[in-house]
Each structure stands twice: as structure tokens, then as C-alpha cells.
Scaffold this motif. Structure first.
Motif, PDB file in Angstrom:
ATOM      1  N   ALA A  64       4.072   5.466  -5.488  1.00  0.00           N
ATOM      2  CA  ALA A  64       4.129   5.453  -6.951  1.00  0.00           C
ATOM      3  C   ALA A  64       3.174   6.498  -7.513  1.00  0.00           C
ATOM      4  O   ALA A  64       3.546   7.285  -8.390  1.00  0.00           O
ATOM      5  CB  ALA A  64       3.761   4.063  -7.466  1.00  0.00           C
ATOM      6  N   SER A  65       1.968   6.540  -6.973  1.00  0.00           N
ATOM      7  CA  SER A  65       1.000   7.477  -7.548  1.00  0.00           C
ATOM      8  C   SER A  65       1.386   8.921  -7.211  1.00  0.00           C
ATOM      9  O   SER A  65       0.997   9.845  -7.913  1.00  0.00           O
ATOM     10  CB  SER A  65      -0.419   7.147  -7.078  1.00  0.00           C
ATOM     11  OG  SER A  65      -0.538   7.385  -5.703  1.00  0.00           O
TER      12      SER A  65
ATOM     13  N   ARG B 256       0.838  -1.210   0.000  1.00  0.00           N
ATOM     14  CA  ARG B 256       0.000   0.000   0.000  1.00  0.00           C
ATOM     15  C   ARG B 256       0.867   1.253   0.000  1.00  0.00           C
ATOM     16  O   ARG B 256       0.593   2.214  -0.717  1.00  0.00           O
ATOM     17  CB  ARG B 256      -0.925   0.011   1.225  1.00  0.00           C
ATOM     18  CG  ARG B 256      -2.163  -0.841   1.140  1.00  0.00           C
ATOM     19  CD  ARG B 256      -2.880  -0.800  -0.184  1.00  0.00           C
ATOM     20  NE  ARG B 256      -3.074   0.546  -0.720  1.00  0.00           N
ATOM     21  CZ  ARG B 256      -3.351   0.838  -1.983  1.00  0.00           C
ATOM     22  NH1 ARG B 256      -3.458  -0.116  -2.869  1.00  0.00           N
ATOM     23  NH2 ARG B 256      -3.497   2.075  -2.370  1.00  0.00           N
TER      24      ARG B 256
ATOM     25  N   GLY C 193      -4.476  -0.911 -16.685  1.00  0.00           N
ATOM     26  CA  GLY C 193      -5.350  -1.228 -15.564  1.00  0.00           C
ATOM     27  C   GLY C 193      -4.758  -0.836 -14.224  1.00  0.00           C
ATOM     28  O   GLY C 193      -3.573  -0.523 -14.134  1.00  0.00           O
ATOM     29  N   GLY C 194      -5.585  -0.849 -13.197  1.00  0.00           N
ATOM     30  CA  GLY C 194      -5.112  -0.538 -11.849  1.00  0.00           C
ATOM     31  C   GLY C 194      -4.944   0.962 -11.664  1.00  0.00           C
ATOM     32  O   GLY C 194      -5.419   1.776 -12.457  1.00  0.00           O
ATOM     33  N   ASP C 195      -4.273   1.331 -10.588  1.00  0.00           N
ATOM     34  CA  ASP C 195      -4.046   2.755 -10.305  1.00  0.00           C
ATOM     35  C   ASP C 195      -2.967   3.288 -11.230  1.00  0.00           C
ATOM     36  O   ASP C 195      -1.861   2.764 -11.258  1.00  0.00           O
ATOM     37  CB  ASP C 195      -3.597   2.948  -8.855  1.00  0.00           C
ATOM     38  CG  ASP C 195      -4.724   2.612  -7.881  1.00  0.00           C
ATOM     39  OD1 ASP C 195      -5.897   2.711  -8.291  1.00  0.00           O
ATOM     40  OD2 ASP C 195      -4.424   2.247  -6.733  1.00  0.00           O
ATOM     41  N   THR C 196      -3.284   4.316 -11.972  1.00  0.00           N
ATOM     42  CA  THR C 196      -2.286   4.878 -12.877  1.00  0.00           C
ATOM     43  C   THR C 196      -2.146   6.369 -12.605  1.00  0.00           C
ATOM     44  O   THR C 196      -2.989   6.967 -11.947  1.00  0.00           O
ATOM     45  CB  THR C 196      -2.690   4.703 -14.351  1.00  0.00           C
ATOM     46  OG1 THR C 196      -3.854   5.484 -14.598  1.00  0.00           O
ATOM     47  CG2 THR C 196      -2.970   3.248 -14.674  1.00  0.00           C
ATOM     48  N   TRP C 197      -1.059   6.946 -13.077  1.00  0.00           N
ATOM     49  CA  TRP C 197      -0.888   8.388 -12.959  1.00  0.00           C
ATOM     50  C   TRP C 197      -0.159   8.913 -14.176  1.00  0.00           C
ATOM     51  O   TRP C 197       0.522   8.154 -14.869  1.00  0.00           O
ATOM     52  CB  TRP C 197      -0.157   8.754 -11.668  1.00  0.00           C
ATOM     53  CG  TRP C 197       1.267   8.306 -11.614  1.00  0.00           C
ATOM     54  CD1 TRP C 197       2.378   9.026 -11.937  1.00  0.00           C
ATOM     55  CD2 TRP C 197       1.758   7.020 -11.206  1.00  0.00           C
ATOM     56  NE1 TRP C 197       3.511   8.281 -11.752  1.00  0.00           N
ATOM     57  CE2 TRP C 197       3.160   7.046 -11.305  1.00  0.00           C
ATOM     58  CE3 TRP C 197       1.127   5.837 -10.763  1.00  0.00           C
ATOM     59  CZ2 TRP C 197       3.961   5.955 -10.979  1.00  0.00           C
ATOM     60  CZ3 TRP C 197       1.929   4.743 -10.452  1.00  0.00           C
ATOM     61  CH2 TRP C 197       3.321   4.815 -10.556  1.00  0.00           C
TER      62      TRP C 197
ATOM     63  N   ARG D 209       2.037   3.117 -14.094  1.00  0.00           N
ATOM     64  CA  ARG D 209       1.413   2.333 -13.033  1.00  0.00           C
ATOM     65  C   ARG D 209       2.521   1.627 -12.267  1.00  0.00           C
ATOM     66  O   ARG D 209       3.645   1.499 -12.757  1.00  0.00           O
ATOM     67  CB  ARG D 209       0.421   1.310 -13.594  1.00  0.00           C
ATOM     68  CG  ARG D 209       1.091   0.202 -14.394  1.00  0.00           C
ATOM     69  CD  ARG D 209       0.110  -0.733 -15.047  1.00  0.00           C
ATOM     70  NE  ARG D 209      -0.476  -1.649 -14.082  1.00  0.00           N
ATOM     71  CZ  ARG D 209      -1.266  -2.661 -14.440  1.00  0.00           C
ATOM     72  NH1 ARG D 209      -1.566  -2.863 -15.713  1.00  0.00           N
ATOM     73  NH2 ARG D 209      -1.765  -3.474 -13.538  1.00  0.00           N
ATOM     74  N   ASN D 210       2.177   1.189 -11.088  1.00  0.00           N
ATOM     75  CA  ASN D 210       3.130   0.424 -10.306  1.00  0.00           C
ATOM     76  C   ASN D 210       2.969  -1.046 -10.702  1.00  0.00           C
ATOM     77  O   ASN D 210       1.857  -1.524 -10.849  1.00  0.00           O
ATOM     78  CB  ASN D 210       2.794   0.626  -8.826  1.00  0.00           C
ATOM     79  CG  ASN D 210       3.808  -0.017  -7.933  1.00  0.00           C
ATOM     80  OD1 ASN D 210       5.005   0.130  -8.166  1.00  0.00           O
ATOM     81  ND2 ASN D 210       3.347  -0.732  -6.920  1.00  0.00           N
TER      82      ASN D 210
ATOM     83  N   LEU E 122      -3.334  -3.109 -20.098  1.00  0.00           N
ATOM     84  CA  LEU E 122      -2.022  -2.589 -19.714  1.00  0.00           C
ATOM     85  C   LEU E 122      -2.164  -1.377 -18.812  1.00  0.00           C
ATOM     86  O   LEU E 122      -1.361  -1.148 -17.915  1.00  0.00           O
ATOM     87  CB  LEU E 122      -1.195  -2.224 -20.960  1.00  0.00           C
ATOM     88  CG  LEU E 122      -0.898  -3.389 -21.916  1.00  0.00           C
ATOM     89  CD1 LEU E 122      -0.017  -2.923 -23.070  1.00  0.00           C
ATOM     90  CD2 LEU E 122      -0.251  -4.553 -21.191  1.00  0.00           C
TER      91      LEU E 122
ATOM     92  N   SER F 265       2.134   1.752  -3.430  1.00  0.00           N
ATOM     93  CA  SER F 265       1.155   2.296  -4.371  1.00  0.00           C
ATOM     94  C   SER F 265       0.975   3.793  -4.171  1.00  0.00           C
ATOM     95  O   SER F 265       0.902   4.557  -5.133  1.00  0.00           O
ATOM     96  CB  SER F 265      -0.190   1.600  -4.189  1.00  0.00           C
ATOM     97  OG  SER F 265      -0.090   0.283  -4.634  1.00  0.00           O
TER      98      SER F 265
END
Lengths: 671, 364
Positions: A63-64, A57, B356-360, A262-263, B354, A60
Motif C-alpha cells: 500500500a505504501s 505486513r 493515523g498509521g502509515d500514510t502516503w 492509508r491502508n 483519520l 502495508s
């Protein structure tokens, strides 16, 4: 609160750059914000304390937020060793920074120890002056006795060399949840979220992602979700208001190439790469696999992508896993099997069959400590020679290796390209560190991925002079044989493990034919070198006399070590191999340029053996098999020695070079 | 997020294209063929007099009646004398490695439900080195037909005892007699909950063909144990059942819906025993209602198992025919259903996956 150091001063134990900026906080407290360029945090606790989840966590969030990062999960093979014991300690380390980082860090700046066992197992690696956060509730006589502490280290002064903050994390969590309706035991389990909240405050991490995650994770148990979120917020607010932490830290986002990120962990990236290879080749993906640490997550991930036509088959054993994959390849699928070292040993005979039948197949070996069952959850690179030679007969197989978690994606696509183009089994050597480690990953444009459709040209018409189908008639350029799949009329043929006659593929015991076919199979694999890029050499000065060569996951630690060397005014080249069989065509020539070549490996010198045998280069092997990645400071010392032995650099203008400093002690920001 | 068109999902995949092309150009169905049409140009290299010739001929002669095109048939074998079988069949084939044919065939059948997949194996291949794959193939019920040639000996390695050899067998590796208790392949298969289990004799063309046809038509994994004479290393192993004088006495023909009466003049029969077992009785000593009427479709495998236990290792009271034939969803069909279900929300989109999930986003 029984802290020995009520206010925590800016940490720079590992040489991180710190700038202090004062600010005020509610309640009249003056809290300062210190700007750091990088931090290494290690979370350590009992296997049941949820340290991996907490670490993931925090990763994440980090990373964000836009920091660059690398992670190192480290956990025991036992699912739950007895509570509070040393074998049960699980830890998660990450380094994050305002610049690109290559490793999870040699040593932590901050150690969070959730119990005495976690403290005992990890304290030696926390440099003096480092920040130590302890859950004082867990330092009970019983827990202390379990790991052989005669006195409580929080009280006996033995932690004076560190900035120790002991916080009753457990009881503060249960206090925060006293109205939640949860029992004490259940409430205590949220202490990892309390800790995460505290760390999130300390390092100015965004919190929305974690709240969303908890809501999603416990959507069927809303009371548990609410409790975890409450504990997380309580930890954050505690940091904000307590006098125990007077300082919080800011690590600015790292400059990265523009794009969407993304991570991603290595296993996840590898699985996505396999899906992408299926999409880009137009072949259905078929995975045959047997659960094995640390490869199982690839099976889990691929089994979620059925909407891409991905078939996953959990076989009865390793042999059936690869057998089914080869059967699917025979039928025209992209056959894949995933495993770790012990599984490769079991699959060897089927890999030989794939060599003989010349069918495409991707074998993923997520290497772990060996031999035998070895260290299932730890990392190692000791399957290289098994991948190269671990079969009966002359059975050459291409071998490739990713260098970072995100690179597992590209390596998977490349493995599929070679397998399909050359009709051969391909070994993809990942390892435990890459598999579980994570990093920010620039999401590739699906359209710009290699087009693999040209690699797949099923034979549909007879290719023989007399109108017959010759399954072992080869493409002149690639030496790939004709591939006709069942269901194609008029192309019926039989293949198998017995030696094939050239062209017809009929059984042949002819001595000359066997010699010819053996050499042809080897030539086909050697010929792959024609389609791989030249050796990747990083030598910013252009005239280094010492080169460090590596493969696989050592890329990060070697790269960090080279940065240290260069920042101390010395010159070194880094050569990193994606393709180990065949080597890039120019590798011999490249190696010959250097006075000394060092090869660090997490084995006892397997690549070094190959390089020495093939190129007659006096490669200096530097090895370690501790189940952990190399420390970059250690590698820097080895490189420095080699440079010293190589003698003064007569080509470089010494006068303009910065004064040589000890690269081992150089700023850790270069890790 | 924008989705990137790959330009491929709508276009047929190479496999689809190959299948479509082959459907257009399909060769004659086997029904229009003769046995010779699936002979290959390869010289058959079994020992003269081997039971494998008889089985090969029987298979080649009966296949046309199945109505499958040659190119849609794949025969996968392991290692051993019987495993040379694919080379002599003008179909697709793979002569693989020792014991692994069921695993290889599973991957093929699971990913290509359009094919007719066959496994040819022997007692050593299927029950010794490949025992694990065999039982798991049977419990999964992947659509394939397994022909297990049982000669109760290792032939290709020149005469060691096999997992079906009788206790006390004197061979090169057991000069004082073997100690191992043999497997009964039919019992083993039923223990693995196989949905189709049959047994036939190599020399009984009619009986063999009948069992093979039912096996081929069965949806799911079929196991057919074929008693096969190795005239070099274990000659006469099944003579008790083949000899016209003794055969009828010791053979129990299984016919669905018929009472289990056998022997000269129907003198013997099968009746129920305590604990769900079966036993042999003299027909004139029991009431007709006590005689078991064969039902291969019983869901519970206990009855078929009890049948398989009537025979001893010296082959007395050997049931021949179809022991069990029950309907159960086959593995590849269920796998295909899961894929279809997953696609209900639309086929997978790579760009979406590709990202997907948390992105920034990192801005320039």
C-alpha cells in the motif's frame, strides 16, 4: 535446495502482462526484472506460522508503495488446530496492481506453502504454471503423513505442472539467527519474517515500514525484535543472491486520485466512521457490545478512542450490549451495538423496543456463515432478511450496507445520520470479507464529512397546545418524534414497549390508534428514501440490456466480472445498492429498463426475493454460500449466459463492436 | 500533518447544552415538592388491594427528602406488574422489555453520571429472564438503585410459580407442586458481591423508607428486595411476617451497630456458628458477648451472606433491613476517569485520527 525449476521464468499464468527488463546483480549473477501489471499472492501455513501477520505486513508495504490492492484473509475458527493438519491451515491472499483492482483475485499466481498441509489445502487453486514456493524443511515424513501424502510431492514429480521452488526456509532462518541467543524453537518462529523478506525482494517492496513495525511491536523484547529484523533481512538478501530466483518483479504504483492514503480494513474503517459520526453530531458515542467473530475488532478499535469521549461497554451478553446502547441513546448519546448474525438474533427484541420508543441506535452486523454458529470466520450475506424482518410485529428498520473495506467508514456515518435524523434503529450490514479485508483508503477531509448536528435537536420546550410535552408529536417532514433527554426540566415523560398513543405517547390499546401508529412507523422509514441518492448505476455504454444488481461486499467481484464482460465487447450495467431499506425511490424504474436482471448474492437469494416482491421484476438469482467471496470469472460466465439469452443486441452496431471473446478467459487484469 | 479544526470541540455538545439549560431552568428540587408532585395523570392500573400501591405511595412520599430534581431522575423497568411503576412517576422513565432493565439502566447510568437512575423489577423479571443482567449489574457496581418487588408469583401472566416460589407450590403450571428450589434474592445479590443489599416489607412504611433512603444515597448498585403481596394470585404470602402475632417472632430487624436480638421480649438472638455461619439462639441461653452486633459495612460479604441464610423458604427468621453497605468505586465514575485520563494529552482530533498509521501521498 531441491528445486525442480532452478530459475523462475516470468509468470503470466493468470494473464498478467509481463515485460522483461534485464539487469545485473551483485556476485556476477544476471538477474532480470520483469514488469507486471498485477500479481495475486497467497501465503498459506499453519495457524501458528503467522501468515496473517506476514500478509498484513506485505499489504502495508504494498500500500505504501502505491499499488492498488485488495486482501482476503482466510483462517479457521480454531485458534490453534493441531499443528500441521488441514483444519489448521490459515491463508492470506492479496492482489496488487498498477491499476485499480476490485477483488483479491480469483486464483493466486504465487502460492507460498509453509508446510504439506498448506500445500494440500491450496494447490488445487493455483493455476498450472503458477509459482509455488515451499518450505522444504517442513516436508518431513511425519508432516507428510499427517495430511495423507504417501510420497513427498517435492520429489515425486507431482508438482511438475507448476514452477516449484522449494527452499529450506526454516533452517535458513535458524542459521541466520544462530548468534541471536535464541533457542532453535524460538528462532524458527521468525521464518515468516524470512519469507516476508524474500517476497519483499521479489516484488521490490519497501522494507523500512516492516522494520519500524517490528521495532514497535517488540519494543519490550528487543532481542525478539532484533531476531525478526535479522530474519527479514536474511530473507531479502537470500533473494538477492540466490540462483533459485533469477527474476524479480516490478509492479508500478497505480494511478490514484491525488491525496493522502492509508491502508485500512473494514472493521477499522467502520470504527473510525462511528467516531467521526460522534464528532460530527456532537454526541458522545456509546458502544455496548459482546465479543463475537468477526465483529470484535470494532469493539477493540473503539475502546482505544476514549479521548473522543467514546465509551465502550463490554456487556455480559448480546442483549445487554444493545440494551445498554439503547439506554445511552435515551440519555442523549449515539448508542451503537456491534455483533454478527447470532448476536442479531439475540438483540431482536431490543431492536423492537428501539422501533417502538423511536430512539436512535446503530446496529452493526458483521455477517458470517450461518445458520446457528455456522462458519464464524467466513463471509456470507445471509442476514439480510433477518435484518429486514427478524422481529415480532411490524417493526421496520432501515438497512444499509458498505461495498468495500474503506466504504465501511461512509456507511457508518450514513447509518448514524439516518438513526439520528429519523430517531430509529438502523442496521448496518458488513460481512467477514469486508471486516478483515483491506484496501488503500483516501483519507477524507474531516471538515467535509456530513454535518450531523442538524439531525440532533433535543426538545427543550413543551410542544403541546396546553404547555405539555408531547413526546410522540412528529416532525412533519421526517416524521421523527420529539426527543427530550433526561435532565431537561419540565419535559419528564415515559416511553416503553407498549403501544403508544399518537402525540402523547401514553399507553394505548385503541385499535384505530394501533393501526395508525403501525402505518406511521412504516411511513417514517419509507420516507427516508427522500434523502438518499438515486440508484447507483454503472453502465458506460448507456444501453446495456442486462443489469447485475448487488449489495454489500459483492461489489468488487461483480464489478470485476462486468469489466471482463465489457472488455469482451458486450454490454452490462452494474447496479449496486447502499440502501436496502428503503430502496432508492427510482429503483423500480431503473430495473424496468433492463431485459434481464441478475442478482448475485452470498445467500440463497434474499435481495432477489425483496426485489421480486416489491417490483414484480423477474430477477435471476445467482447464489453461493461457500464462505468465500465470488470469483469474478464465475460471475462473468453467468452474465455472459444472460446476455446470450437476452438475444442479439439490435440497438448496438455489431460491426463496430470488437470480436466477442470469452469473457471468462479474459485477462485477469480486469479483476 | 495539518489538523483540521472542526469548530465543534470547544462548543458545548447538545447534551452539555441541554444539561446547562436544564440547570438554569431547573424545576423545584424534590425537597420543595410534595408527594403529589410526582404523580402523573395516568390512571394507576394495578389490581385493587395490590401491594404495589403501598410501595408507590411510600416512594412518592419519601422522594422529596432526597433533594433530587424530578427531571434528573429516571426509572427504568422491565415487564411484569411492578414494571408499570414508571408510568405513575412524574420523572423520566422507560418501561422496557422483560428482564432487560438493569442492562438498559447500565448504559444510561454509565453515560449520564449526572442522573439518578432507578430500576423497578419483580422476581420473575429480575431473577428469571433477567437473572444474568442483574448479577452483572451488581458486580459492576454502576450507580443505580434496583427495587425488586418480590411477590413470589407471576402475576401479569396470571399465576405461574416464580423463581422465588417455595418448593411444592401449586399453581396453574404446577398442579402437583413446583419442583424448583427458589432463589433467595439477597443471597444471590451478595454472591455477586453487591455493595448494597437490603430487604423491606411493602406494608412497613417506616422500614421501607429507611432502606430506600440508604439505597438511594449509596454510590454504586443498590438492591432492595421488597416483599410485596399479590392479593390475587398469592395472597398472604408474607402473612407470617406481617401478622402482629407472628411477625415479631420471625422477623430479625437489622440495625447497624445493634446486637441482633429479636422476638417478643427479645427472646431470640443471632450468634456465631462453626465455619463462619450464624444461628438463632435463645437470648437467655447465651452470653451477651456471643450475640452478633450487626455490621453492614463489613468488606467481606460472608457475614451478610450468613445472615441471608438464616431464613428458610417458609420465611421463618427473616432479616429485614440493610444487610450490606460497603464503599467501592462505581463503574460510571471509573469510566469517566478513564475518559479524562485519555484526554490528558488533549481531546481527540478527528483529522489526526483519520490520518493515523502509515500514510502516503499521491501527487497530482
Amino acid at each position: 535446495m531441491t528445486g525442480t525449476n532452478p530459475t523462475v521464468a516470468p509468470s503470466s499464468s493468470n494473464g498478467a502482462l509481463a515485460t522483461s527488463v534485464s539487469t545485473s546483480a551483485p556476485g556476477g549473477l544476471v538477474k532480470s526484472v520483469v514488469e507486471l501489471d498485477r500479481v495475486v499472492i497467497r501465503l498459506a501455513g499453519d495457524s501458528g506460522d503467522g501468515m496473517q501477520l506476514t500478509g498484513n505486513r506485505f499489504t502495508s508495504e504494498t500500500a505504501s508503495f502505491g499499488n492498488d490492492l485488495k486482501t482476503l484473509p482466510n483462517f479457521p475458527a480454531e485458534i490453534r488446530a493441531p499443528t500441521g493438519t488441514l483444519p489448521g491451515v490459515s491463508s492470506f491472499q492479496l492482489q496488487f496492481a498498477d491499476h485499480d483492482v476490485m477483488t483479491p483475485g480469483d486464483a493466486p499466481d504465487v502460492l507460498v506453502a509453509m508446510n504439506p498441509a498448506a500445500l494440500k489445502a491450496n494447490l488445487a487453486e493455483l493455476p498450472g504454471g503458477g509459482l509455488l514456493i515451499l518450505d522444504s524443511d517442513e516436508f518431513t515424513p511425519r508432516n507428510l503423513a499427517k495430511v495423507g501424502y504417501a510420497t513427498n510431492p517435492i520429489e515425486d514429480g507431482s508438482l511438475e505442472g507448476w514452477q516449484t521452488v522449494s527452499v529450506p526456509l526454516t533452517s535458513m532462518t535458524t542459521d541466520a539467527l544462530k548468534d541471536s541467543g535464541l533457542g532453535k524453537k524460538e528462532a524458527e518462529r521468525s521464518k515468516n519474517m524470512f519469507t516476508l523478506g524474500l517476497l519483499s525482494w521479489m516484488y521490490h517492496r519497501p522494507t523500512e515500514g516492516t522494520i519500524r513495525f517490528l521495532e514497535r511491536q517488540f519494543r519490550r523484547k528487543p532481542e525478539i525484535a532484533a531476531a525478526n529484523i535479522a530474519a527479514f533481512r536474511a530473507g531479502y538478501n537470500y533473494g538477492d543472491t540466490t540462483e533459485a530466483f533469477a527474476v524479480s518483479y516490478e509492479i508500478k504504483p497505480a494511478p490514484m486520485k491525488p491525496g493522502r492514503y492509508r491502508n485500512i480494513s473494514g472493521n477499522q474503517a467502520l470504527a473510525l466512521g462511528l467516531v467521526a459520526a460522534g464528532q460530527r453530531s456532537g454526541l458522545p458515542v456509546f458502544l455496548g457490545a459482546y465479543p463475537i467473530t468477526p465483529a470484535s475488532d470494532i469493539l477493540h478499535e473503539l475502546s482505544r478512542h476514549k479521548s473522543f469521549g467514546v465509551r465502550t461497554f463490554q456487556a455480559e451478553d448480546e442483549i445487554a450490549g444493545i440494551g445498554a446502547a439503547l439506554g445511552a441513546s435515551f440519555g442523549g448519546a449515539l448508542g451503537i451495538t456491534t455483533t454478527s448474525g447470532p448476536g442479531v438474533a439475540l438483540k431482536a427484541e431490543t431492536i423492537g423496543l428501539a422501533v417502538m420508543t423511536e430512539l436512535p441506535l446503530v446496529i452493526v452486523d458483521v455477517q458470517r456463515g450461518g445458520p446457528s454458529t455456522g462458519l464464524p470466520t467466513k463471509t456470507e450475506q445471509s442476514d439480510l432478511l433477518q435484518a429486514m424482518f427478524g422481529r415480532n410485529g411490524e417493526a421496520p428498520v432501515p438497512v444499509i450496507a458498505p461495498r468495500s473495506p474503506g466504504d465501511c467508514f461512509d456507511a457508518a456515518v450514513e447509518a448514524a445520520r439516518i438513526a439520528l435524523t429519523y430517531r430509529t434503529p438502523v442496521m448496518l450490514l458488513s460481512d467477514g470479507y469486508l471486516a478483515n479485508g483491506a484496501e488503500p483508503w483516501a483519507i477524507p477531509d474531516a471538515d467535509s464529512l456530513p454535518d450531523l448536528t442538524t439531525a440532533v435537536a433535543f426538545a427543550t420546550e413543551p410542544n403541546g397546545e396546553d404547555g405539555e410535552f408531547l413526546p410522540y408529536l412528529r416532525d412533519e417532514e421526517t416524521l421523527a418524534r420529539a426527543w427530550a433527554i433526561p435532565g431537561t426540566a419540565g419535559m419528564q415523560h415515559r416511553i416503553g414497549g407498549l403501544e403508544k398513543a399518537d402525540r402523547t405517547g401514553n399507553i394505548s390499546y385503541d385499535p384505530a390508534n394501533h393501526d395508525f401508529m403501525t402505518r406511521t412507523r412504516q411511513a417514517k422509514i419509507d420516507g427516508i428514501a427522500a434523502t438518499i441518492p438515486p440508484t447507483d448505476v454503472e453502465d458506460p455504454d448507456g444501453d446495456a440490456r442486462v443489469a447485475v444488481i448487488g449489495w454489500g461486499s459483492t461489489y468488487g467481484p461483480i464489478g470485476a466480472a462486468c469489466r471482463r464482460i465489457r472488455s469482451s465487447g458486450r454490454k452490462v450495467a452494474q447496479i449496486h445498492l447502499r440502501h436496502i431499506n428503503p430502496f432508492p425511490a427510482d429503483l423500480g424504474e431503473v430495473l424496468a429498463r433492463y431485459d434481464r436482471v441478475i442478482c448475485p448474492e452470498m445467500n440463497l437469494g434474499q435481495l432477489a426475493l425483496l426485489l421480486r416482491a416489491k417490483y414484480l421484476v423477474d430477477v435471476q438469482s445467482h447464489t453461493q454460500v461457500r464462505g468465500m467471496p465470488f470469483r469474478s470469472a464465475e460471475l462473468a460466465a453467468v452474465i455472459q449466459d444472460a446476455i446470450d439469452i437476452a438475444g442479439p443486441d439490435t440497438t448496438a452496431p455489431d460491426t463496430t463492436a470488437p470480436a466477442a471473446v470469452d469473457p471468462v478467459a479474459v485477462n485477469g487484469a480486469l479483476q | 500533518m495539518t489538523t483540521v479544526e472542526l469548530g465543534m470541540p470547544d462548543a458545548p455538545t447538545p447534551i452539555d447544552a441541554a444539561i446547562a439549560r436544564s440547570l438554569e431552568q431547573h424545576g423545584p428540587k424534590l425537597t420543595e415538592l410534595k408527594g403529589k408532585d410526582f404523580k402523573t395523570d395516568q390512571e394507576v392500573r394495578w389490581c385493587p388491594g395490590c401491594g404495589d400501591y403501598v410501595i408507590l405511595n411510600a416512594v412518592q412520599s419519601f422522594l422529596p427528602s432526597l433533594g433530587i430534581a424530578r427531571e434528573d431522575m429516571v426509572i427504568v423497568s422491565g415487564i411484569g406488574c411492578s414494571s408499570r411503576f414508571p408510568y405513575y412517576m412524574n420523572t423520566y422513565g422507560m418501561h422496557s422489555i422483560h428482564g432487560r432493565a438493569p442492562a438498559i439502566a447500565t448504559g444510561l447510568a454509565a453515560s449520564r453520571p449526572d442522573l439518578s437512575v432507578w430500576v423497578v423489577t419483580g422476581d420473575g423479571d429480575a431473577l428469571s429472564i433477567g437473572g444474568n443482567h442483574l448479577i452483572h449489574a451488581l458486580r459492576r457496581n454502576v450507580n443505580m438503585t434496583i427495587l425488586l418487588f418480590n411477590n413470589r408469583i407471576y402475576g401479569l401472566t396470571k399465576g405461574q410459580y416464580s423463581p422465588t416460589s417455595e418448593v411444592g407450590k401449586v399453581t396453574k403450571s404446577t398442579p402437583m407442586g413446583s419442583l424448583d428450589h427458589p432463589f433467595n434474592p439477597v443471597s444471590l445479590a451478595l454472591g455477586a458481591d453487591a455493595t448494597f443489599v437490603g430487604r423491606a416489607m411493602d406494608s412497613d412504611r417506616k422500614g421501607l423508607t429507611d432502606v430506600l433512603r440508604q439505597a438511594a444515597e449509596h454510590q454504586g448498585t443498590s438492591l432492595v428486595e421488597i416483599y410485596q403481596n399479590c392479593n390475587i394470585f398469592n395472597d398472604g404470602a408474607f402473612e407470617l411476617l406481617k401478622d402482629p402475632a407472628t411477625g415479631p417472632m420471625w422477623t430479625i430487624p437489622l440495625e447497624h451497630g445493634k446486637p441482633l436480638v429479636f422476638g417478643p421480649d427479645g427472646a431470640s438472638c443471632v450468634v456465631r456458628e462453626d465455619f463462619g455461619g450464624l444461628r438463632i439462639a435463645e437470648t437467655n441461653q447465651v452470653d451477651a458477648s456471643e450475640i452478633v452486633v450487626h455490621d453492614a459495612t463489613r468488606e467481606d460479604p460472608s457475614y451478610a451472606f450468613a445472615l441471608s441464610r438464616l431464613s428458610s423458604q417458609d420465611l421463618r427468621y427473616t432479616p429485614m433491613g440493610v444487610f450490606r453497605k460497603v464503599r467501592k468505586p462505581s463503574y460510571e465514575a471509573m469510566m469517566a476517569e478513564q475518559l479524562d485520563e485519555a484526554r490528558l494529552q488533549g481531546a481527540g482530533d478527528l483529522a489526526e485520527l483519520l490520518a493515523g498509521g502509515d500514510t502516503w501521498e499521491v501527487k497530482a
